[in-house]
Write a protein that holds these residues in place. Sequence first.
Motif, PDB file in Angstrom:
ATOM      1  N   ILE A  54      -3.334  -5.930  -4.962  1.00 53.99           N
ATOM      2  CA  ILE A  54      -3.178  -5.733  -3.508  1.00 53.99           C
ATOM      3  C   ILE A  54      -4.436  -6.225  -2.784  1.00 53.99           C
ATOM      4  CG2 ILE A  54      -2.986  -4.010  -1.670  1.00 53.99           C
ATOM      5  CD1 ILE A  54      -1.167  -2.413  -3.576  1.00 53.99           C
ATOM      6  N   ASN A  55      -5.602  -5.936  -3.337  1.00 55.51           N
ATOM      7  CA  ASN A  55      -6.857  -6.375  -2.720  1.00 55.51           C
ATOM      8  C   ASN A  55      -6.937  -7.900  -2.650  1.00 55.51           C
ATOM      9  OD1 ASN A  55      -7.593  -3.741  -2.431  1.00 55.51           O
ATOM     10  ND2 ASN A  55      -8.971  -3.715  -4.190  1.00 55.51           N
ATOM     11  N   ILE A  64      -2.570   1.820 -12.216  1.00 55.52           N
ATOM     12  CA  ILE A  64      -2.920   2.004 -10.808  1.00 55.52           C
ATOM     13  C   ILE A  64      -4.025   1.026 -10.413  1.00 55.52           C
ATOM     14  CG2 ILE A  64      -3.953   3.603  -9.148  1.00 55.52           C
ATOM     15  CD1 ILE A  64      -2.532   5.868 -10.797  1.00 55.52           C
ATOM     16  N   THR A  98       1.350   5.726  -7.461  1.00 56.85           N
ATOM     17  CA  THR A  98       0.208   6.519  -7.919  1.00 56.85           C
ATOM     18  C   THR A  98       0.626   7.954  -8.173  1.00 56.85           C
ATOM     19  OG1 THR A  98      -1.303   5.125  -6.665  1.00 56.85           O
ATOM     20  CG2 THR A  98      -2.125   7.270  -7.330  1.00 56.85           C
ATOM     21  N   MET A 139       0.832  -1.209   0.000  1.00 62.79           N
ATOM     22  CA  MET A 139       0.000   0.000   0.000  1.00 62.79           C
ATOM     23  C   MET A 139       0.864   1.255   0.000  1.00 62.79           C
ATOM     24  SD  MET A 139      -3.125  -0.734  -0.353  1.00 62.79           S
ATOM     25  CE  MET A 139      -3.974   0.747   0.114  1.00 62.79           C
ATOM     26  N   LEU A 192       2.325   1.564  -3.397  1.00 60.55           N
ATOM     27  CA  LEU A 192       1.284   1.976  -4.344  1.00 60.55           C
ATOM     28  C   LEU A 192       1.026   3.473  -4.250  1.00 60.55           C
ATOM     29  CD1 LEU A 192      -0.871   1.202  -6.448  1.00 60.55           C
ATOM     30  CD2 LEU A 192      -2.458   0.935  -4.550  1.00 60.55           C
ATOM     31  N   LYS A 193       1.092   4.002  -3.050  1.00 62.49           N
ATOM     32  CA  LYS A 193       0.901   5.443  -2.859  1.00 62.49           C
ATOM     33  C   LYS A 193       1.967   6.225  -3.635  1.00 62.49           C
ATOM     34  CE  LYS A 193       0.521   8.744   0.927  1.00 62.49           C
ATOM     35  NZ  LYS A 193       0.712   8.934   2.363  1.00 62.49           N
ATOM     36  N   GLN A 232      -3.896  -2.018  -7.656  1.00 63.77           N
ATOM     37  CA  GLN A 232      -4.829  -2.008  -6.525  1.00 63.77           C
ATOM     38  C   GLN A 232      -5.597  -3.324  -6.437  1.00 63.77           C
ATOM     39  OE1 GLN A 232      -5.356   0.711  -4.215  1.00 63.77           O
ATOM     40  NE2 GLN A 232      -6.146  -1.097  -3.204  1.00 63.77           N
TER      41      GLN A 232
END
Length: 88
Positions: A83-84, A76, A55, A48, A51-52, A80
């Motif tokens: 990751i989910n 992106i 992004t 996460m 990813l931030k 995501q």
Amino acid sequence: MANHKSALKRHRQSLKRRARNRISKTRIKNTVKAVRVAIEEKDVAKAMEALKDATSILDRAARKKIIHQRQAQRRIARLQVAINKIAE
């Protein structure tokens, strides 16, 4: 090689832009790779955070037209989703 003054200037400009774009594209690849590595390690918190960063870099590249806006959003979204899947 170009002979006209304007064509020489255009060539110089294209070289500068190419160098700038290559730096950005390399940065994009490295940040996306960091997210994927975190996903493979199944570390949700690290993924996460990565990813931030990714992004931010992807959006900036899209804003400067280094990559297309839809390509940035697609990358992106796919990260995501990945990751989910590990977060479950």
